[in-house]
Design a protein around this motif. Structure first.
Motif, PDB file in Angstrom:
ATOM      1  N   LYS A 105       0.816  -1.214   0.000  1.00 56.67           N
ATOM      2  CA  LYS A 105       0.000   0.000   0.000  1.00 56.67           C
ATOM      3  C   LYS A 105       0.852   1.268   0.000  1.00 56.67           C
ATOM      4  O   LYS A 105       0.341   2.365  -0.230  1.00 56.67           O
ATOM      5  CB  LYS A 105      -0.915   0.025   1.226  1.00 56.67           C
ATOM      6  CG  LYS A 105      -1.833  -1.194   1.356  1.00 56.67           C
ATOM      7  CD  LYS A 105      -2.818  -1.296   0.217  1.00 56.67           C
ATOM      8  CE  LYS A 105      -3.781  -2.460   0.431  1.00 56.67           C
ATOM      9  NZ  LYS A 105      -4.713  -2.616  -0.709  1.00 56.67           N
ATOM     10  N   ARG A 106       2.137   1.124   0.292  1.00 63.72           N
ATOM     11  CA  ARG A 106       2.978   2.314   0.406  1.00 63.72           C
ATOM     12  C   ARG A 106       3.071   3.080  -0.916  1.00 63.72           C
ATOM     13  O   ARG A 106       3.149   4.306  -0.931  1.00 63.72           O
ATOM     14  CB  ARG A 106       4.377   1.931   0.896  1.00 63.72           C
ATOM     15  CG  ARG A 106       4.366   1.383   2.316  1.00 63.72           C
ATOM     16  CD  ARG A 106       5.772   1.241   2.869  1.00 63.72           C
ATOM     17  NE  ARG A 106       5.750   0.549   4.149  1.00 63.72           N
ATOM     18  CZ  ARG A 106       5.433   1.107   5.297  1.00 63.72           C
ATOM     19  NH1 ARG A 106       5.101   2.389   5.331  1.00 63.72           N
ATOM     20  NH2 ARG A 106       5.437   0.412   6.414  1.00 63.72           N
ATOM     21  N   LYS A 107       3.060   2.338  -2.045  1.00 71.89           N
ATOM     22  CA  LYS A 107       3.105   3.017  -3.335  1.00 71.89           C
ATOM     23  C   LYS A 107       1.856   3.867  -3.534  1.00 71.89           C
ATOM     24  O   LYS A 107       1.929   4.977  -4.070  1.00 71.89           O
ATOM     25  CB  LYS A 107       3.243   1.986  -4.462  1.00 71.89           C
ATOM     26  CG  LYS A 107       4.590   1.294  -4.505  1.00 71.89           C
ATOM     27  CD  LYS A 107       4.681   0.334  -5.684  1.00 71.89           C
ATOM     28  CE  LYS A 107       6.030  -0.349  -5.724  1.00 71.89           C
ATOM     29  NZ  LYS A 107       6.128  -1.305  -6.868  1.00 71.89           N
ATOM     30  N   LYS A 108       0.702   3.333  -3.089  1.00 70.44           N
ATOM     31  CA  LYS A 108      -0.533   4.107  -3.199  1.00 70.44           C
ATOM     32  C   LYS A 108      -0.480   5.354  -2.316  1.00 70.44           C
ATOM     33  O   LYS A 108      -0.948   6.423  -2.710  1.00 70.44           O
ATOM     34  CB  LYS A 108      -1.729   3.245  -2.817  1.00 70.44           C
ATOM     35  CG  LYS A 108      -2.082   2.157  -3.818  1.00 70.44           C
ATOM     36  CD  LYS A 108      -3.366   1.449  -3.417  1.00 70.44           C
ATOM     37  CE  LYS A 108      -3.764   0.404  -4.435  1.00 70.44           C
ATOM     38  NZ  LYS A 108      -5.039  -0.281  -4.051  1.00 70.44           N
ATOM     39  N   LEU A 109       0.092   5.218  -1.121  1.00 68.22           N
ATOM     40  CA  LEU A 109       0.213   6.380  -0.238  1.00 68.22           C
ATOM     41  C   LEU A 109       1.151   7.430  -0.838  1.00 68.22           C
ATOM     42  O   LEU A 109       0.917   8.634  -0.692  1.00 68.22           O
ATOM     43  CB  LEU A 109       0.706   5.948   1.145  1.00 68.22           C
ATOM     44  CG  LEU A 109      -0.277   5.135   1.991  1.00 68.22           C
ATOM     45  CD1 LEU A 109       0.383   4.675   3.280  1.00 68.22           C
ATOM     46  CD2 LEU A 109      -1.549   5.934   2.305  1.00 68.22           C
ATOM     47  N   THR A 110       2.191   6.962  -1.510  1.00 71.35           N
ATOM     48  CA  THR A 110       3.095   7.908  -2.179  1.00 71.35           C
ATOM     49  C   THR A 110       2.384   8.638  -3.306  1.00 71.35           C
ATOM     50  O   THR A 110       2.560   9.860  -3.494  1.00 71.35           O
ATOM     51  CB  THR A 110       4.331   7.164  -2.735  1.00 71.35           C
ATOM     52  OG1 THR A 110       5.042   6.561  -1.654  1.00 71.35           O
ATOM     53  CG2 THR A 110       5.259   8.124  -3.476  1.00 71.35           C
ATOM     54  N   THR A 111       1.551   7.934  -4.046  1.00 73.67           N
ATOM     55  CA  THR A 111       0.752   8.561  -5.109  1.00 73.67           C
ATOM     56  C   THR A 111      -0.184   9.610  -4.521  1.00 73.67           C
ATOM     57  O   THR A 111      -0.323  10.717  -5.065  1.00 73.67           O
ATOM     58  CB  THR A 111      -0.059   7.495  -5.864  1.00 73.67           C
ATOM     59  OG1 THR A 111       0.840   6.568  -6.482  1.00 73.67           O
ATOM     60  CG2 THR A 111      -0.936   8.136  -6.934  1.00 73.67           C
ATOM     61  N   ILE A 112      -0.827   9.264  -3.413  1.00 71.75           N
ATOM     62  CA  ILE A 112      -1.725  10.214  -2.742  1.00 71.75           C
ATOM     63  C   ILE A 112      -0.945  11.436  -2.278  1.00 71.75           C
ATOM     64  O   ILE A 112      -1.375  12.582  -2.469  1.00 71.75           O
ATOM     65  CB  ILE A 112      -2.427   9.536  -1.552  1.00 71.75           C
ATOM     66  CG1 ILE A 112      -3.402   8.471  -2.052  1.00 71.75           C
ATOM     67  CG2 ILE A 112      -3.158  10.568  -0.682  1.00 71.75           C
ATOM     68  CD1 ILE A 112      -3.987   7.609  -0.953  1.00 71.75           C
TER      69      ILE A 112
END
Length: 274
Positions: A105-112
């Motif tokens: 999920k960290r990649k999604k948090l970075t995108t956010i």
């Protein structure tokens, strides 16, 4: 919301513990006041369970659990709880998900994060982000100039767009992936550490908070208190606390503790006179 002075001796007598938010509930203007910290000691020495429920990061919660007069701490809005095992001389950690499980999920948090900073350039990643394991904290008034309601709403829209859970505290918008919050992990902590079923806990535990991310606690418990600065957020809330202090932040926390402990004495006095 009723004034905290109107809380009854019988309500205070049935208390087994106090759950509380940290930022702008236990602290005031970013500082921990001596009277608030003494109030926490007073509550603990009176035999009450004391547990902060916070959006602050794992790195900070390690310190809280070790150094403060508390029975444990729920951190990152419910991603885990920590407590210090005095017999073993060791910090115990209970994660809802392991840090490894959240890695995807960290990649999604970075995108956010990147989208938030592009769409709301006045916002910033919270300065405590390096100490977090599970969530993303966007600062809207701690180390940046206070953002408008419109800007805060835009931050929330970005989290929602990507399917992340998000909550507004008094200083940050926190977002994460996973079905947990302060309430769910507080329930887990009380069950696992004190064998308190929720049907019992919701009647004998008090919660003190100050902002919209505390709303699930205000809704779930019978005894709830907002420090005076909660008035800044009531327009965003459907479930305000039952009681409110006259003072803000840590001053209000100390006010609440003093009244609770005095009303408990009154209840004991009345009982002994029967």
């Amino acid at each position: 919301m009723k004034k905290i002075a109107s809380i009854t001796p019988s309500e205070c007598a049935r208390l087994r513990g106090v759950l509380f938010d940290i930022d702008d509930t236990f602290t005031h203007e970013g500082k921990m006041l001596p009277q608030a910290f003494q109030a926490l000691w007073d509550l603990r020495q009176a035999g009450l369970i004391t547990v902060p429920l916070t959006g602050r990061p794992a790195g900070w919660c390690d310190h809280f659990a070790r150094m403060w007069p508390v029975d444990g701490v729920v951190g990152e809005n419910g991603a885990f709880y920590y407590y210090y095992d005095h017999k073993a001389g060791k910090l115990r950690q209970r994660y809802i998900f392991t840090p490894e499980q959240i890695a995807d999920k960290r990649k999604k948090l970075t995108t956010i994060k990147n989208e938030v900073l592009r769409r709301v350039p006045a916002a910033a990643v919270a300065s405590d982000q390096p100490f977090r394991l599970f969530d993303l904290a966007i600062d809207f008034r701690e180390d940046v100039r206070p953002l408008s309601d419109e800007e805060i709403d835009e931050i929330c829209r970005v989290f929602a767009k990507h399917g992340a859970t998000h909550k507004i505290s008094s200083i940050h918008v926190n977002g994460w992936f996973g079905e947990y919050n302060k309430l769910s992990t507080a329930r887990l902590f009380l069950k696992e550490r004190f064998s308190l079923n929720w049907s019992e806990a919701k009647a004998c535990m008090l919660f003190a908070g100050d902002s919209p991310n505390d709303e699930p606690m205000f809704q779930a418990l019978e005894l709830t208190v907002g420090v005076a600065n909660i008035r800044d957020f009531t327009s965003r809330m459907k479930h305000p606390p039952k009681y409110i202090t006259t003072k803000k932040g840590g001053h209000g926390f100390a006010e609440m503790a003093e009244i609770i402990l005095e009303k408990r004495k009154q209840a004991r006095g009345a009982k002994s006179e029967r």
